[in-house]
Design a protein around this motif. Structure first.
Motif, PDB file in Angstrom:
ATOM      1  N   MET A  93      10.137 144.964 -20.196  1.00 60.09           N
ATOM      2  CA  MET A  93       9.431 146.025 -19.480  1.00 60.09           C
ATOM      3  C   MET A  93       8.721 145.446 -18.261  1.00 60.09           C
ATOM      4  O   MET A  93       8.110 144.381 -18.326  1.00 60.09           O
ATOM      5  CB  MET A  93       8.423 146.705 -20.402  1.00 60.09           C
ATOM      6  N   PHE A  95       6.053 146.547 -15.070  1.00 66.08           N
ATOM      7  CA  PHE A  95       5.024 147.571 -14.863  1.00 66.08           C
ATOM      8  C   PHE A  95       4.802 147.885 -13.385  1.00 66.08           C
ATOM      9  O   PHE A  95       5.281 147.191 -12.497  1.00 66.08           O
ATOM     10  CB  PHE A  95       3.714 147.122 -15.504  1.00 66.08           C
ATOM     11  N   PRO A  98       2.084 144.200 -10.512  1.00 60.09           N
ATOM     12  CA  PRO A  98       2.380 142.915 -11.167  1.00 60.09           C
ATOM     13  C   PRO A  98       1.264 142.573 -12.157  1.00 60.09           C
ATOM     14  O   PRO A  98       0.099 142.694 -11.822  1.00 60.09           O
ATOM     15  CB  PRO A  98       2.395 141.919 -10.015  1.00 60.09           C
ATOM     16  N   ASN A  99       1.639 142.195 -13.362  1.00 62.20           N
ATOM     17  CA  ASN A  99       0.612 141.865 -14.358  1.00 62.20           C
ATOM     18  C   ASN A  99       0.885 140.536 -15.040  1.00 62.20           C
ATOM     19  O   ASN A  99       1.045 140.462 -16.241  1.00 62.20           O
ATOM     20  CB  ASN A  99       0.491 142.981 -15.393  1.00 62.20           C
ATOM     21  N   PRO A 100       0.953 139.451 -14.238  1.00 58.34           N
ATOM     22  CA  PRO A 100       1.166 138.149 -14.877  1.00 58.34           C
ATOM     23  C   PRO A 100       0.013 137.816 -15.826  1.00 58.34           C
ATOM     24  O   PRO A 100      -1.093 138.330 -15.659  1.00 58.34           O
ATOM     25  CB  PRO A 100       1.197 137.171 -13.704  1.00 58.34           C
ATOM     26  N   PHE A 101       0.293 137.004 -16.818  1.00 58.25           N
ATOM     27  CA  PHE A 101      -0.753 136.555 -17.733  1.00 58.25           C
ATOM     28  C   PHE A 101      -1.598 135.496 -17.029  1.00 58.25           C
ATOM     29  O   PHE A 101      -1.105 134.808 -16.134  1.00 58.25           O
ATOM     30  CB  PHE A 101      -0.149 135.955 -18.999  1.00 58.25           C
ATOM     31  N   PHE A 111       6.137 132.503 -22.490  1.00 62.87           N
ATOM     32  CA  PHE A 111       5.323 133.274 -23.443  1.00 62.87           C
ATOM     33  C   PHE A 111       6.188 134.069 -24.429  1.00 62.87           C
ATOM     34  O   PHE A 111       6.014 133.976 -25.637  1.00 62.87           O
ATOM     35  CB  PHE A 111       4.394 134.224 -22.672  1.00 62.87           C
ATOM     36  N   GLY A 112       7.128 134.835 -23.874  1.00 63.07           N
ATOM     37  CA  GLY A 112       7.981 135.670 -24.726  1.00 63.07           C
ATOM     38  C   GLY A 112       8.775 134.840 -25.721  1.00 63.07           C
ATOM     39  O   GLY A 112       8.935 135.217 -26.887  1.00 63.07           O
ATOM     40  N   GLN A 157       4.764 137.826  -7.630  1.00 57.63           N
ATOM     41  CA  GLN A 157       4.257 138.097  -8.978  1.00 57.63           C
ATOM     42  C   GLN A 157       5.129 139.114  -9.686  1.00 57.63           C
ATOM     43  O   GLN A 157       5.421 138.988 -10.871  1.00 57.63           O
ATOM     44  CB  GLN A 157       2.813 138.630  -8.912  1.00 57.63           C
ATOM     45  N   ARG A 164       9.986 137.204 -16.489  1.00 59.83           N
ATOM     46  CA  ARG A 164       9.348 137.170 -17.808  1.00 59.83           C
ATOM     47  C   ARG A 164       9.997 138.193 -18.742  1.00 59.83           C
ATOM     48  O   ARG A 164      10.225 137.934 -19.918  1.00 59.83           O
ATOM     49  CB  ARG A 164       7.873 137.498 -17.607  1.00 59.83           C
ATOM     50  N   ALA A 165      10.305 139.370 -18.169  1.00 56.60           N
ATOM     51  CA  ALA A 165      10.864 140.449 -18.993  1.00 56.60           C
ATOM     52  C   ALA A 165      12.265 140.122 -19.500  1.00 56.60           C
ATOM     53  O   ALA A 165      12.670 140.602 -20.555  1.00 56.60           O
ATOM     54  CB  ALA A 165      10.875 141.760 -18.209  1.00 56.60           C
ATOM     55  N   THR A 168      13.523 136.867 -22.924  1.00 54.34           N
ATOM     56  CA  THR A 168      13.928 136.936 -24.331  1.00 54.34           C
ATOM     57  C   THR A 168      15.332 137.525 -24.478  1.00 54.34           C
ATOM     58  O   THR A 168      15.735 137.895 -25.572  1.00 54.34           O
ATOM     59  CB  THR A 168      12.937 137.797 -25.136  1.00 54.34           C
TER      60      THR A 168
END
Lengths: 254, 314
Positions: A93, A95, A98-101, A111-112, A157, A164-165, A168
């Motif tokens: 997903m 968003f 941008p919402n990087p950790f 992370f995933g 970002q 990142r999405a 996985t």
């Protein structure tokens, strides 16, 4: 009607309530494997809520209630036997903004993999590199993989979030207005990515932007007040809409 | 009829007078403290900070016992309060059902509003007997060989009693700031992790806490500021003896407690009074620095919510 094995996601009689509000009203549609589908509609029409029902992001929303079925590869994801963690591994997903950790570029993508129990360091390094390359970001960040993700520009970002999405190895990508806060150049890069990505993923995008949607869609749907007004192949949808309300929307009368 | 512009200026002047009066009261207070502590600063110099003896009749003054007591109580109170506060903050923000969150938040804020003398009385009535009857005998039986845990006089009063009660007093500050810092974590950042299949615990550990960390530091520092200056509850509980505490169960004294107990009769001797005002100066400096640092950290967190990272802007 498409053939069964072509259908990746099928939504049947979906209703969604939040408190006293009936936010999604009897939605029926399907998404074909390896296609790009955009969902359009004015603000508050329920399109983002709908997107979030596809990976059960509303599970934690207090006061939310859902009826109907969402079938992914023929299996209802709201079935009691479904493991939400496994479900979300299979659905990436992206968003609105941008919402990087608050982690390094590398760790954002790793992370995933880590939360899904992958510990093999070589595999992770290889996968991180691959995802960054897919997202067209590798050359820009290869020398600073261990710097904070916040050091990147907004467009970078967002590509990091895309990388990142897909880390996985999902089969579906959900994108909630992925270019909403980006400048035109960054937005264009992301639209190009989406077009190449449909080889690997079934992509469902929520969008405000009719032009962008027209450029990348195979299918399009129009939401208004929680109802799916029209859903069709992009060619028909944008040039010969059947419903007057759809026509009004794509000619910008809302 | 008033000219509008003139009226505006009038308001401005009146309001400025209010503001200036607050600032000048602060400056006058600092000046007075500096002025009265000056004789002691000149006479005792830096050794004031590490001389153990506090002997008014002989005019020998050293602050070490009070500094040691103050920092031991502060440190122990933080040590007790921090884990509980984190637990409370994380629970309230992340796990508590909405209808209970309101109730719990009100209760915790009420805890912050209880006058400290009431905390002190409560400590004398419950914590002191509990330490005397149960805790101290237990430690005396099992840990008497460990210096820091040695029970010297089994009376219940002392460093530990004061620390426990001060911990309760700073608990509301740290836990409510922990909760607020967690609440200020952008939802979209948490959603990002949830959408990847993270569990709630993963999200708290990997997203929320790193985001909230600076705010939480700020909360700890404000808690430190409160603990370091806490007076009445400590006076009632610490035992009030000017010795350097050697154990958790020792009696002791803090800067604020010695001022509250003795300043009224210290004023009869100028140098005794000056030495006590110097103690006040030390306390003022420590708590000012701590508060400035804490507030800066908190402001940074609030400012940080609107930085580029959350809003694209390439």
């Amino acid at each position: 009607m498409a053939e069964q094995n072509e259908i990746k996601v099928e939504v049947k009689n979906l209703n969604f309530y939040y408190g006293n509000y009936h936010l999604l009203k009897n939605i029926n549609l399907y998404f074909k494997r390896n296609s790009v589908c955009t969902l359009l509609g004015p603000s508050g029409c329920g399109k983002s809520t709908f997107l979030r029902t596809l990976n059960r992001m509303n599970d934690y929303t207090e006061g939310a209630k859902l009826t109907g079925e969402v079938l992914i590869d023929g299996k209802n994801i709201y079935d009691k036997s479904v493991d939400v963690v496994e479900l979300r591994r299979n659905i990436g997903m992206v968003f609105q903004s941008p919402n990087p950790f608050p982690k390094s570029i590398f760790d954002n993508i790793a992370f995933g993999l880590k939360i899904h129990g992958i510990k093999n360091r070589e595999f992770i390094v290889e996968r991180v590199e691959k995802c960054l390359k897919y997202a067209g970001l590798y050359d820009e960040v290869k020398d600073k993989l261990h710097k904070s993700a916040f050091s990147l520009s907004g467009g970078q970002q967002q590509r990091l979030c895309i990388a990142r999405a897909i880390a996985t190895n999902p089969s579906i990508l959900l994108m909630d207005e992925p270019t909403a806060y980006l400048d035109p150049a960054s937005a264009s890069i992301i639209l190009d990515l989406i077009t190449t990505f449909k080889k690997y993923y079934t992509i469902i995008i929520v969008s405000h932007n009719i032009q962008q949607a027209g450029r990348i869609s195979d299918y399009s749907g129009f939401f208004l007040d929680g109802e799916l007004i029209e859903f069709d192949e992009a060619g028909n949808f944008f040039t010969r809409p059947k419903d007057k309300r759809t026509e009004n929307f794509i000619t910008s009368r809302y | 009829m008033f000219n509008l512009k003139y009226k505006d200026d009038l308001y401005k002047i009146i309001l400025s007078v209010f503001v200036l009066s607050v600032i000048s009261v602060f400056l006058i207070a600092v000046t007075v403290i500096l002025f009265y502590s000056y004789p002691a600063i000149i006479r005792y110099g830096f050794p004031f900070l590490w001389v153990k003896e506090w002997n008014p009749p002989k005019e020998v003054f050293g602050a070490l016992t009070f500094l040691a007591g103050t920092f031991m109580v502060t440190f122990l109170a933080l040590l007790f309060a921090i884990p509980f506060s984190f637990g409370i903050g994380i629970f309230l923000q992340e796990y508590c059902p909405l209808f209970l969150r309101g109730i719990f938040t009100v209760i915790i804020e009420m805890l912050a509003g209880i006058p400290s003398v009431v905390f002190g009385v409560w400590g004398v009535l419950t914590i002191v007997p509990w330490l005397r009857e149960s805790v101290e005998p237990f430690f005396d039986r099992h840990f008497s060989s460990i210096p820091f845990l040695k029970v010297e006089e089994n009376i219940g009063y002392g460093i530990l009693a004061a620390s426990i009660v001060v911990a309760f007093m700073i608990l509301p500050i740290i836990s409510s700031i922990t909760k607020d810092s967690l609440a200020s974590v952008p939802k979209i950042a948490k959603d990002g992790a949830l959408a990847m299949g993270a569990t709630k615990l993963d999200v708290i550990k990997d997203v929320s806490l790193p985001y909230a960390l600076n705010g939480i530091y700020g909360g700890i520092i404000l808690g430190f500021g409160r603990a370091v200056g806490e007076t009445i509850a400590v006076v009632l509980l610490i035992g009030n003896q000017a010795i350097v505490p050697k154990s958790l169960f020792s009696v002791g004294y803090t800067i604020s407690a010695v001022l509250a107990n003795t300043f009224t009769f210290a004023v009869i001797s100028p140098i005794y009074a000056s030495a006590e005002v110097e103690l006040a100066l030390i306390l003022l400096a420590v708590s000012l620095i701590i508060n400035i640092v804490g507030r800066n950290i908190l402001n940074k967190v609030i400012g940080g919510r609107f930085n580029r990272s959350q809003f694209g802007g390439g």
